[in-house]
Motif scaffolding. Structure first.
Motif, PDB file in Angstrom:
ATOM      1  N   VAL A   1      16.791  17.843  21.923  1.00 14.85           N
ATOM      2  CA  VAL A   1      16.658  16.421  22.246  1.00 14.85           C
ATOM      3  C   VAL A   1      16.418  16.234  23.743  1.00 14.85           C
ATOM      4  O   VAL A   1      15.542  15.475  24.163  1.00 14.85           O
ATOM      5  CB  VAL A   1      17.901  15.633  21.794  1.00 14.85           C
ATOM      6  CG1 VAL A   1      17.900  14.225  22.392  1.00 14.85           C
ATOM      7  CG2 VAL A   1      17.967  15.557  20.283  1.00 14.85           C
TER       8      VAL A   1
ATOM      9  N   VAL B   1      12.800  17.883  24.695  1.00 17.29           N
ATOM     10  CA  VAL B   1      11.656  17.137  24.164  1.00 17.29           C
ATOM     11  C   VAL B   1      11.568  15.756  24.807  1.00 17.29           C
ATOM     12  O   VAL B   1      10.468  15.273  25.118  1.00 17.29           O
ATOM     13  CB  VAL B   1      11.749  17.026  22.631  1.00 17.29           C
ATOM     14  CG1 VAL B   1      10.663  16.107  22.094  1.00 17.29           C
ATOM     15  CG2 VAL B   1      11.635  18.402  21.998  1.00 17.29           C
ATOM     16  N   THR B   2      12.712  15.097  25.007  1.00 20.69           N
ATOM     17  CA  THR B   2      12.701  13.788  25.659  1.00 20.69           C
ATOM     18  C   THR B   2      12.145  13.893  27.076  1.00 20.69           C
ATOM     19  O   THR B   2      11.336  13.048  27.501  1.00 20.69           O
ATOM     20  CB  THR B   2      14.120  13.196  25.697  1.00 20.69           C
ATOM     21  OG1 THR B   2      14.599  13.025  24.353  1.00 20.69           O
ATOM     22  CG2 THR B   2      14.121  11.843  26.397  1.00 20.69           C
TER      23      THR B   2
ATOM     24  N   ASN C   1       8.407  14.385  26.781  1.00 23.14           N
ATOM     25  CA  ASN C   1       7.747  13.144  26.351  1.00 23.14           C
ATOM     26  C   ASN C   1       7.632  12.134  27.489  1.00 23.14           C
ATOM     27  O   ASN C   1       6.645  11.418  27.587  1.00 23.14           O
ATOM     28  CB  ASN C   1       8.519  12.516  25.188  1.00 23.14           C
ATOM     29  CG  ASN C   1       8.265  13.220  23.872  1.00 23.14           C
ATOM     30  OD1 ASN C   1       7.364  14.046  23.758  1.00 23.14           O
ATOM     31  ND2 ASN C   1       9.054  12.903  22.869  1.00 23.14           N
TER      32      ASN C   1
ATOM     33  N   GLN D   1       3.088  13.513  25.059  1.00 21.88           N
ATOM     34  CA  GLN D   1       3.742  12.865  23.931  1.00 21.88           C
ATOM     35  C   GLN D   1       2.778  12.815  22.754  1.00 21.88           C
ATOM     36  O   GLN D   1       1.560  12.741  22.935  1.00 21.88           O
ATOM     37  CB  GLN D   1       4.197  11.449  24.301  1.00 21.88           C
ATOM     38  CG  GLN D   1       5.099  10.798  23.264  1.00 21.88           C
ATOM     39  CD  GLN D   1       5.740   9.523  23.779  1.00 21.88           C
ATOM     40  OE1 GLN D   1       5.565   9.148  24.937  1.00 21.88           O
ATOM     41  NE2 GLN D   1       6.485   8.846  22.922  1.00 21.88           N
TER      42      GLN D   1
ATOM     43  N   PRO E   1      16.567   8.560  20.956  1.00 19.11           N
ATOM     44  CA  PRO E   1      15.573   9.628  21.114  1.00 19.11           C
ATOM     45  C   PRO E   1      14.568   9.671  19.968  1.00 19.11           C
ATOM     46  O   PRO E   1      14.901   9.391  18.814  1.00 19.11           O
ATOM     47  CB  PRO E   1      16.426  10.900  21.143  1.00 19.11           C
ATOM     48  CG  PRO E   1      17.758  10.449  21.639  1.00 19.11           C
ATOM     49  CD  PRO E   1      17.942   9.073  21.064  1.00 19.11           C
ATOM     50  N   PHE E   2      13.316  10.011  20.307  1.00 23.53           N
ATOM     51  CA  PHE E   2      12.215  10.185  19.359  1.00 23.53           C
ATOM     52  C   PHE E   2      11.783   8.882  18.685  1.00 23.53           C
ATOM     53  O   PHE E   2      11.135   8.911  17.637  1.00 23.53           O
ATOM     54  CB  PHE E   2      12.550  11.243  18.298  1.00 23.53           C
ATOM     55  CG  PHE E   2      13.053  12.535  18.856  1.00 23.53           C
ATOM     56  CD1 PHE E   2      12.471  13.100  19.978  1.00 23.53           C
ATOM     57  CD2 PHE E   2      14.122  13.193  18.280  1.00 23.53           C
ATOM     58  CE1 PHE E   2      12.928  14.296  20.508  1.00 23.53           C
ATOM     59  CE2 PHE E   2      14.595  14.386  18.789  1.00 23.53           C
ATOM     60  CZ  PHE E   2      13.996  14.944  19.909  1.00 23.53           C
ATOM     61  N   THR E   3      12.170   7.750  19.240  1.00 23.90           N
ATOM     62  CA  THR E   3      11.680   6.466  18.729  1.00 23.90           C
ATOM     63  C   THR E   3      10.998   5.738  19.882  1.00 23.90           C
ATOM     64  O   THR E   3      11.242   6.032  21.048  1.00 23.90           O
ATOM     65  CB  THR E   3      12.817   5.590  18.185  1.00 23.90           C
ATOM     66  OG1 THR E   3      13.675   5.176  19.260  1.00 23.90           O
ATOM     67  CG2 THR E   3      13.637   6.331  17.145  1.00 23.90           C
ATOM     68  N   HIS E   4      10.152   4.760  19.513  1.00 25.26           N
ATOM     69  CA  HIS E   4       9.489   3.970  20.552  1.00 25.26           C
ATOM     70  C   HIS E   4      10.125   2.590  20.676  1.00 25.26           C
ATOM     71  O   HIS E   4      10.716   2.259  21.700  1.00 25.26           O
ATOM     72  CB  HIS E   4       8.001   3.842  20.269  1.00 25.26           C
ATOM     73  CG  HIS E   4       7.275   2.990  21.269  1.00 25.26           C
ATOM     74  ND1 HIS E   4       7.379   3.186  22.637  1.00 25.26           N
ATOM     75  CD2 HIS E   4       6.459   1.918  21.114  1.00 25.26           C
ATOM     76  CE1 HIS E   4       6.653   2.284  23.271  1.00 25.26           C
ATOM     77  NE2 HIS E   4       6.096   1.496  22.375  1.00 25.26           N
TER      78      HIS E   4
END
Length: 435
Positions: free
Chosen positions: A78, A81-82, A85, A90, A128-131
């Motif tokens: 997490v 990758v964050t 991104n 991304q 994390p992993f959301t917009h």
């Protein structure tokens, strides 16, 4: 000392990671983060603090816990990758056909944030992993909001670039119809009607939905659309291979063989045959496809489907005034605002710049009118989809501010067709295709 011993030396490891960290702090431009060198020093040298506190420290001979090991791997992933991104690359997916035949619905892209410089998060409290949404609700909190800031990039936006950006009109959305242009609905239906559609959500700039289009004009350019084609500063712009317009195709009374259309590369999902013509009232074609369609024996004529009548366009085409005379295919001339440039402001040209002044630059429209001039605080761009007659782009909502730029697509790492099963749904020819 062997190379293996050298690379395992704690002082060598510290020096390497400290150098990388200092380079990142310099790029970030916030030197308070230099205090983080204390953490780097402790991780590699003193080891006094258990920084990965969620990971258990095992005693000699103690059996490792599988759950703890998985948790450690997950948290590490997490964080890494964050970080990637935010600052480097991304992944995005093309949701519509507005860029066909260049980028296809179902294309999965890796987008470089380094090209134009990554934006420092303005809304950092995000799952994390959301917009902007998760399970139909906001995936972020506006408890902390930071001013816009962009780090140094490799280069500026160029005409012809594919660009991912935040949808300018995406500051306000309807909960039950988040992909609709709220401001366009208000113009077409009226505020009172739209208010009856349900809850209205206001989003920060960095949480607007992402669009991808081609940049056709950069700050300081004068743009015009003639016969559906783009002219910039008095010269016709290059007609890129993927750019397509729609045409009315008249046949002898028979449909064109679907296999022939597939071979040409036409998206048959967007076609319909009208026997009363007889033919296809709206067939999207690139310049190359156009010549192939004309050569088919049962095709009688092919004529461009150009929007020449401005009547009725005042609520649809920017700047939404009845006297502009603009349509999707006959648009402009329009000057693209440039940072530091000053323009005259009056009642006639105010519709061009009103949203820039009041929304994008948080200015006072009344003061600008009183002064009779306005100086722009940032650069602006004009974006258009390559599928020119099936693209909601700058012709429909105006300029794209510099602070809305996200990045430049680099490669299609996967492309899938809707309505097909694996493996037929995979466009193998687009696998790892650079754009």
């Amino acid at each position: 000392m062997s190379l293996k011993d050298f690379t395992r030396n704690k002082w060598v490891k510290f020096s390497f990671w400290a150098a990388l960290y200092v380079a990142w702090v310099i790029w970030l431009g916030n030197f308070w983060f230099l205090f983080g060198l204390i953490v780097v020093f402790d991780i590699f040298i003193t080891r006094k603090v258990h920084w990965n506190f969620w990971k258990k420290r095992y005693k000699e001979g103690e059996k490792p816990s599988a759950v703890n090991e998985w948790l450690d791997a997950l948290i590490f992933a997490v964080i890494v990758v964050t970080f990637i991104n935010i600052f480097f690359i991304q992944a995005f997916k093309i949701p519509s056909s507005s860029m066909e035949s260049s980028l296809y619905t179902g294309d999965h892209l890796f987008v470089s944030k380094l090209t134009y410089g990554p934006r420092v998060p303005e809304t950092p409290l995000t799952i994390p992993f959301t917009h902007n949404t998760i399970f139909g609700h906001e995936s972020y909190s506006t408890l902390i909001q930071k001013p816009y800031r962009r780090l140094k990039g490799i280069r500026e936006v160029r005409k012809g670039d594919y660009v991912v950006f935040g949808f300018p009109n995406g500051d306000t959305v309807l909960r039950k119809a988040p992909v609709e242009d709220y401001h366009a609905l208000v113009r077409m239906l009226g505020q009172q009607t739209v208010d009856g559609f349900g809850e209205i959500i206001v989003r920060p700039d960095d949480k607007k939905d992402h669009y991808v289009k081609r940049c056709v004009a950069t700050p300081g350019d004068t743009l015009e659309v003639r016969d559906g084609f783009v002219w910039v500063n008095g010269e016709q712009q290059t007609i890129y291979p993927g750019v397509q317009l729609t045409y009315t195709v008249i046949t002898t009374g028979q449909k064109i063989n679907s296999k022939t259309l597939d071979k040409i590369g036409i998206n048959t999902a967007e076609l319909f045959y009208d026997p009363s013509l007889p033919g296809y009232p709206m067939m999207p074609l690139t310049a190359e496809m156009l010549e192939e369609i004309k050569a088919i024996p049962n095709v009688v004529s092919v004529d461009p489907d150009l929007d020449i009548d401005p009547v009725g366009c005042s609520k649809e085409i920017f700047p939404f005034t009845e006297d502009s005379g603009w349509t999707r295919d006959y648009f402009g001339p329009l000057w693209i605002p440039k940072k530091g440039e000053t323009v005259e402001i009056n009642d006639r040209n105010l519709p061009l710049y009103e949203r820039i002044i009041s929304v994008y630059e948080d200015g006072d429209v009344a003061s600008a009118l009183a002064d009779g001039r306005y100086t722009f605080k940032q650069d602006y761009y004009f974006m258009m989809g390559d599928n020119r007659h099936n693209s909601l782009d700058s012709r429909y909502w105006g300029f794209v501010p510099e602070d809305h730029l996200v990045g430049r697509p680099l490669v299609v790492w996967l492309s899938t067709r809707q309505g097909s099963r694996f493996p037929k749904n995979i466009r193998w020819g687009r696998f790892l295709k650079f754009v």
